[in-house]
Motif scaffolding. Sequence first.
Motif, mmCIF file in Angstrom:
data_model
loop_
_atom_site.group_PDB
_atom_site.id
_atom_site.type_symbol
_atom_site.label_atom_id
_atom_site.label_comp_id
_atom_site.label_asym_id
_atom_site.label_seq_id
_atom_site.Cartn_x
_atom_site.Cartn_y
_atom_site.Cartn_z
ATOM 1 N N VAL A 71 -3.740 17.160 -24.339
ATOM 2 C CA VAL A 71 -3.184 17.364 -23.004
ATOM 3 C C VAL A 71 -4.209 18.133 -22.173
ATOM 4 C CG1 VAL A 71 -1.286 18.306 -21.640
ATOM 5 C CG2 VAL A 71 -0.854 17.468 -23.966
ATOM 6 N N VAL A 72 -4.618 17.552 -21.043
ATOM 7 C CA VAL A 72 -5.616 18.169 -20.173
ATOM 8 C C VAL A 72 -4.950 18.486 -18.833
ATOM 9 C CG1 VAL A 72 -7.913 17.964 -19.147
ATOM 10 C CG2 VAL A 72 -7.399 16.752 -21.282
ATOM 11 N N ASP A 73 -4.674 19.755 -18.600
ATOM 12 C CA ASP A 73 -4.016 20.185 -17.369
ATOM 13 C C ASP A 73 -4.238 21.676 -17.211
ATOM 14 O OD1 ASP A 73 -1.750 21.232 -15.636
ATOM 15 O OD2 ASP A 73 -1.344 19.091 -15.513
ATOM 16 N N ASP A 74 -4.476 22.133 -16.000
ATOM 17 C CA ASP A 74 -4.765 23.552 -15.805
ATOM 18 C C ASP A 74 -3.540 24.381 -15.436
ATOM 19 O OD1 ASP A 74 -4.426 22.535 -13.300
ATOM 20 O OD2 ASP A 74 -6.178 23.485 -12.406
ATOM 21 N N ASP A 115 -4.025 15.414 -16.204
ATOM 22 C CA ASP A 115 -3.587 15.670 -14.835
ATOM 23 C C ASP A 115 -4.655 15.107 -13.905
ATOM 24 O OD1 ASP A 115 -2.021 16.609 -12.744
ATOM 25 O OD2 ASP A 115 -3.072 18.521 -12.674
ATOM 26 N N ARG A 116 -4.236 14.484 -12.822
ATOM 27 C CA ARG A 116 -5.220 13.846 -11.935
ATOM 28 C C ARG A 116 -6.134 14.862 -11.271
ATOM 29 N NH1 ARG A 116 -5.414 11.155 -6.448
ATOM 30 N NH2 ARG A 116 -6.836 9.426 -6.765
ATOM 31 N N ARG A 117 -5.584 16.005 -10.951
ATOM 32 C CA ARG A 117 -6.403 17.001 -10.257
ATOM 33 C C ARG A 117 -6.305 18.342 -10.955
ATOM 34 N NH1 ARG A 117 -6.251 18.756 -3.828
ATOM 35 N NH2 ARG A 117 -8.178 19.966 -3.878
ATOM 36 N N LEU A 118 -7.413 18.756 -11.539
ATOM 37 C CA LEU A 118 -7.499 20.076 -12.142
ATOM 38 C C LEU A 118 -7.952 21.027 -11.049
ATOM 39 C CD1 LEU A 118 -9.277 19.048 -15.460
ATOM 40 C CD2 LEU A 118 -6.821 19.306 -15.040
ATOM 41 N N ARG A 119 -7.077 21.900 -10.629
ATOM 42 C CA ARG A 119 -7.309 22.680 -9.407
ATOM 43 C C ARG A 119 -8.471 23.655 -9.536
ATOM 44 N NH1 ARG A 119 -3.036 21.693 -6.093
ATOM 45 N NH2 ARG A 119 -1.198 20.780 -7.090
ATOM 46 N N MET A 146 -0.986 12.082 -15.272
ATOM 47 C CA MET A 146 0.053 12.775 -14.513
ATOM 48 C C MET A 146 -0.510 13.092 -13.126
ATOM 49 S SD MET A 146 1.372 15.594 -17.309
ATOM 50 C CE MET A 146 -0.232 16.422 -17.417
ATOM 51 N N THR A 147 0.326 13.006 -12.108
ATOM 52 C CA THR A 147 -0.109 13.402 -10.774
ATOM 53 C C THR A 147 1.094 13.867 -9.965
ATOM 54 O OG1 THR A 147 -1.370 12.721 -8.813
ATOM 55 C CG2 THR A 147 0.098 11.078 -9.782
ATOM 56 N N LEU A 163 -8.361 2.239 -13.613
ATOM 57 C CA LEU A 163 -8.738 3.132 -14.700
ATOM 58 C C LEU A 163 -8.287 2.627 -16.069
ATOM 59 C CD1 LEU A 163 -8.015 6.579 -13.014
ATOM 60 C CD2 LEU A 163 -10.232 5.511 -13.419
ATOM 61 N N GLY A 164 -7.558 1.507 -16.109
ATOM 62 C CA GLY A 164 -7.088 0.983 -17.385
ATOM 63 C C GLY A 164 -6.159 1.944 -18.099
ATOM 64 N N LEU A 165 -5.188 2.488 -17.359
ATOM 65 C CA LEU A 165 -4.305 3.518 -17.899
ATOM 66 C C LEU A 165 -3.184 2.934 -18.747
ATOM 67 C CD1 LEU A 165 -3.950 5.709 -14.680
ATOM 68 C CD2 LEU A 165 -5.523 6.070 -16.612
ATOM 69 N N ALA A 166 -2.761 3.719 -19.742
ATOM 70 C CA ALA A 166 -1.608 3.330 -20.552
ATOM 71 C C ALA A 166 -0.300 3.638 -19.837
ATOM 72 C CB ALA A 166 -1.638 4.058 -21.893
ATOM 73 N N GLY A 167 -0.357 4.478 -18.830
ATOM 74 C CA GLY A 167 0.845 4.825 -18.079
ATOM 75 C C GLY A 167 0.581 5.953 -17.113
ATOM 76 N N VAL A 168 1.552 6.177 -16.239
ATOM 77 C CA VAL A 168 1.451 7.209 -15.208
ATOM 78 C C VAL A 168 2.831 7.835 -15.034
ATOM 79 C CG1 VAL A 168 1.089 7.631 -12.747
ATOM 80 C CG2 VAL A 168 -0.416 6.038 -13.950
ATOM 81 N N VAL A 169 2.847 9.111 -14.749
ATOM 82 C CA VAL A 169 4.091 9.743 -14.324
ATOM 83 C C VAL A 169 3.800 10.518 -13.044
ATOM 84 C CG1 VAL A 169 3.764 11.854 -15.709
ATOM 85 C CG2 VAL A 169 6.068 11.159 -15.024
#
Length: 267
Positions: A71-74, A115-119, A146-147, A163-169
């Motif tokens: 999980v990559v999110d700040d 996460d789409r944007r790491l602040r 995630m976004t 981006l060839g994503l497996a999914g989005v939320v």
Amino acid sequence: MSIDAVELVELVEGSQYASDEERATSLTRARALWRTGLPIFPELGPPSEEMYLRVQNAHSRAIASGRRILVVDDQIADAVANALRTNHLCEIAESFEEFRVFEPRLGDFDLVVLDRRLRRETIDNSGDAIAELINQRADAVPVFMMTFRLPSHVHLDDWEMKLGLAGVVIKENDGPEAEIDKIAQRINEVFRDGPIDRACSAIEASMVRYRRQATKQLTDGRSTTQSALLLEQMNRAADSVVERAQANDLAGARLRRGAFLRDYRLD
């Protein structure tokens, strides 16, 4: 009689007594045994209904649990990981720099949740940059994004395909107000559907647009005769991407699509 179905049952049923790491390893082995569904014995009587039920239950448990997730999110990495740890093995990165530490062993994970944007980062939409880095690698870890919101000019389907994503939320709120249970539920749904299948489907769908863009590029200003050979070569390259995607070869589809985009200067 020793068959894959029996081994699958033994691996899954035995994993409940193992450590988290051993459980994840056993369930990974169990998933690899599932090829075409329940076994059929044309020359023998079928196994008992009880055994078939055990196989079905074991398969369901193997699909729904024991996954290795990064999980990559700040802001909410810990919360998302904790919600998923009920069934899965999770590690976290809270910045682009921390992600680079995990990069050499990305092939160990079943999914990267970004996460789409790491602040904290100077790179705008750094989640997209990470997804693009993963797409250039030879391992086949799928990406879930995630976004909080998409820019007004970006359509969700286009973003998934690019981006060839497996999914989005889409997060209804961010930070402490984010609805973590809904995010975890969506990730588990992706696992049930098959994250590699979903990512390959997105790549295959994207080739419709890229093939059209390349065709326009090759035919503009050229006669039919002049463009015929170029179009033939382009279509062979596009077909090779689609073939890899249809075969669920995520790494192959990503790398071939990347070469296609570079060759025809597409974005």
